[in-house]
Motif scaffolding. Sequence first.
Motif, mmCIF file in Angstrom:
data_model
loop_
_atom_site.group_PDB
_atom_site.id
_atom_site.type_symbol
_atom_site.label_atom_id
_atom_site.label_comp_id
_atom_site.label_asym_id
_atom_site.label_seq_id
_atom_site.Cartn_x
_atom_site.Cartn_y
_atom_site.Cartn_z
ATOM 1 N N GLU A 247 0.827 -1.207 0.000
ATOM 2 C CA GLU A 247 0.000 0.000 0.000
ATOM 3 C C GLU A 247 0.861 1.257 0.000
ATOM 4 O O GLU A 247 0.545 2.238 -0.683
ATOM 5 N N LYS A 248 1.953 1.238 0.762
ATOM 6 C CA LYS A 248 2.863 2.394 0.781
ATOM 7 C C LYS A 248 3.530 2.581 -0.582
ATOM 8 O O LYS A 248 3.682 3.712 -1.063
ATOM 9 N N LEU A 249 3.902 1.465 -1.209
ATOM 10 C CA LEU A 249 4.516 1.556 -2.537
ATOM 11 C C LEU A 249 3.525 2.103 -3.563
ATOM 12 O O LEU A 249 3.908 2.888 -4.443
ATOM 13 N N VAL A 250 2.260 1.706 -3.458
ATOM 14 C CA VAL A 250 1.240 2.226 -4.379
ATOM 15 C C VAL A 250 1.124 3.737 -4.226
ATOM 16 O O VAL A 250 1.059 4.477 -5.227
ATOM 17 N N LYS A 251 1.115 4.215 -2.995
ATOM 18 C CA LYS A 251 1.034 5.662 -2.749
ATOM 19 C C LYS A 251 2.266 6.366 -3.300
ATOM 20 O O LYS A 251 2.158 7.424 -3.940
ATOM 21 N N ASP A 252 3.446 5.798 -3.046
ATOM 22 C CA ASP A 252 4.693 6.409 -3.530
ATOM 23 C C ASP A 252 4.719 6.462 -5.051
ATOM 24 O O ASP A 252 5.091 7.490 -5.646
ATOM 25 N N HIS A 253 4.329 5.360 -5.692
ATOM 26 C CA HIS A 253 4.322 5.326 -7.159
ATOM 27 C C HIS A 253 3.323 6.329 -7.726
ATOM 28 O O HIS A 253 3.587 6.960 -8.752
ATOM 29 N N THR A 254 2.183 6.457 -7.062
ATOM 30 C CA THR A 254 1.167 7.399 -7.534
ATOM 31 C C THR A 254 1.686 8.832 -7.481
ATOM 32 O O THR A 254 1.517 9.602 -8.430
ATOM 33 N N VAL A 255 2.341 9.188 -6.364
ATOM 34 C CA VAL A 255 2.908 10.542 -6.218
ATOM 35 C C VAL A 255 3.992 10.780 -7.258
ATOM 36 O O VAL A 255 4.034 11.839 -7.900
ATOM 37 N N ARG A 256 4.853 9.791 -7.455
ATOM 38 C CA ARG A 256 5.929 9.939 -8.440
ATOM 39 C C ARG A 256 5.378 10.061 -9.851
ATOM 40 O O ARG A 256 5.863 10.875 -10.652
ATOM 41 N N ALA A 257 4.373 9.249 -10.172
ATOM 42 C CA ALA A 257 3.780 9.297 -11.509
ATOM 43 C C ALA A 257 3.136 10.658 -11.763
ATOM 44 O O ALA A 257 3.276 11.232 -12.855
ATOM 45 N N ASP A 258 2.443 11.185 -10.759
ATOM 46 C CA ASP A 258 1.808 12.501 -10.905
ATOM 47 C C ASP A 258 2.860 13.588 -11.089
ATOM 48 O O ASP A 258 2.675 14.517 -11.897
ATOM 49 N N SER A 259 3.956 13.490 -10.338
ATOM 50 C CA SER A 259 5.025 14.488 -10.436
ATOM 51 C C SER A 259 5.665 14.486 -11.827
ATOM 52 O O SER A 259 5.870 15.540 -12.436
ATOM 53 N N VAL A 260 5.955 13.296 -12.336
ATOM 54 C CA VAL A 260 6.563 13.189 -13.668
ATOM 55 C C VAL A 260 5.577 13.652 -14.736
ATOM 56 O O VAL A 260 5.972 14.290 -15.723
ATOM 57 N N GLU A 261 4.299 13.360 -14.530
ATOM 58 C CA GLU A 261 3.286 13.782 -15.501
ATOM 59 C C GLU A 261 3.209 15.305 -15.578
ATOM 60 O O GLU A 261 3.040 15.868 -16.663
ATOM 61 N N VAL A 262 3.345 15.972 -14.419
ATOM 62 C CA VAL A 262 3.343 17.438 -14.415
ATOM 63 C C VAL A 262 4.557 17.966 -15.168
ATOM 64 O O VAL A 262 4.450 18.903 -15.982
ATOM 65 N N MET A 263 5.721 17.372 -14.926
ATOM 66 C CA MET A 263 6.942 17.784 -15.625
ATOM 67 C C MET A 263 6.808 17.556 -17.124
ATOM 68 O O MET A 263 7.236 18.396 -17.937
ATOM 69 N N LEU A 264 6.208 16.427 -17.488
ATOM 70 C CA LEU A 264 6.024 16.114 -18.902
ATOM 71 C C LEU A 264 5.041 17.084 -19.545
ATOM 72 O O LEU A 264 5.247 17.525 -20.694
ATOM 73 N N SER A 265 3.998 17.437 -18.824
ATOM 74 C CA SER A 265 3.007 18.372 -19.349
ATOM 75 C C SER A 265 3.618 19.736 -19.603
ATOM 76 O O SER A 265 3.285 20.413 -20.588
ATOM 77 N N ASP A 266 4.530 20.142 -18.703
ATOM 78 C CA ASP A 266 5.205 21.440 -18.893
ATOM 79 C C ASP A 266 5.996 21.470 -20.194
ATOM 80 O O ASP A 266 6.151 22.530 -20.822
ATOM 81 N N LYS A 267 6.489 20.302 -20.596
ATOM 82 C CA LYS A 267 7.302 20.228 -21.813
ATOM 83 C C LYS A 267 6.456 20.021 -23.069
ATOM 84 O O LYS A 267 6.838 20.480 -24.155
ATOM 85 N N THR A 268 5.342 19.345 -22.941
ATOM 86 C CA THR A 268 4.598 18.923 -24.130
ATOM 87 C C THR A 268 3.268 19.646 -24.332
ATOM 88 O O THR A 268 2.816 19.765 -25.467
ATOM 89 N N ASP A 269 2.630 20.093 -23.262
ATOM 90 C CA ASP A 269 1.304 20.707 -23.402
ATOM 91 C C ASP A 269 1.400 22.099 -24.017
ATOM 92 O O ASP A 269 2.278 22.893 -23.656
ATOM 93 N N ALA A 270 0.500 22.368 -24.936
ATOM 94 C CA ALA A 270 0.487 23.671 -25.605
ATOM 95 C C ALA A 270 -0.187 24.721 -24.733
ATOM 96 O O ALA A 270 -1.087 24.411 -23.950
ATOM 97 N N ASP A 271 0.284 25.970 -24.872
ATOM 98 C CA ASP A 271 -0.391 27.109 -24.257
ATOM 99 C C ASP A 271 -1.610 27.407 -25.114
ATOM 100 O O ASP A 271 -1.491 27.941 -26.215
ATOM 101 N N MET A 272 -2.795 27.048 -24.621
ATOM 102 C CA MET A 272 -3.983 27.098 -25.459
ATOM 103 C C MET A 272 -4.328 28.526 -25.901
ATOM 104 O O MET A 272 -4.797 28.744 -27.017
ATOM 105 N N GLY A 273 -4.099 29.502 -25.028
ATOM 106 C CA GLY A 273 -4.354 30.884 -25.424
ATOM 107 C C GLY A 273 -3.461 31.300 -26.584
ATOM 108 O O GLY A 273 -3.923 31.890 -27.581
#
Length: 306
Positions: A247-273
């Motif tokens: 259960e602790k590993l699931v929580k840790d992986h979830t936090v890490r996945a969310d963190s990397v996803e935010v970093m990836l979004s900063d690089k790949t997501d377009a500024d819609m405006g």
Amino acid sequence: MSRVSTHGNYQSALLDLMASQQRSYDAQKRVSTQKNATDLIGFGRESATVNALKSTHAKINSYLEVSKTVGNRLESQDLAMGRLQEAASASRLAIANAIAAGRMDGLMVELEIQFKIAADALNTQHQGQYLFSGGVMNEAPASVTDLDALAALGTVDEAFRNGHLRQASRLDDNVVMDTGFLASELGQELFTIFRDLKALDATTPVSGKIEGTMDADLTALMQRFASAAEGLVNEQARNGVYQNRVEKLVKDHTVRADSVEVMLSDKTDADMGKAVTELEMAQIALQASAQVINQLRQVSLLDYLR
């Protein structure tokens, strides 16, 4: 008199039109996908970083899915162990009640039921596979489900057909957990007690009034059932330790996945405006280029000869 070059004007205008069409297409794709690019080439110098982040994100998600799967299996194991422990405790209680009443009416029927519950618990399946089979997937680990069949065996060991391969899973780069249990280890003591009970019933029927040495024999069996139940509680607690860690590993992986996803979004997501503005400008430029082409089609030497 100025020189008229129709070919040169058309070529220049067509090049502008094609460039405007490409800019409009690129802007439209950014708006529709909400991404700056749809492949690594489109990210230019950032492609190596984007690729590394995507690989990391995929690996973390893989560990997350494995951890969730292991967690589900551990939960099923906990339930099965609980049923096995309850069968041992219920058998102890049934004998205690018989001793207290001084009679054994219905005792063997009750103990037969508890043995079936224990056997069924050892044969519990999760996602189509036996939990305690030790790698033997096509055969139930507890081969007998009634006391007569258990008594007919040469030894208690023959009652178990599980292998010896414990379930192990890699849950992180440096975490490999052995979370498997074997039916032969969980049920050995309990099945031995039931076998001895059946042997006692064969020599001195366990029914009617408690007389002679039956009181001492039943008391000994009751104590052994209590000991078996305690051992199963300890095994269930060990499974609980595994559950807490997973259960602790699931929580840790979830936090890490969310963190990397935010970093990836900063690089790949377009500024819609910005993307919408660029699309509007590209469409205006495309319309202007089309108008130039249209005007060139109307140009004639007659305009200069009038």
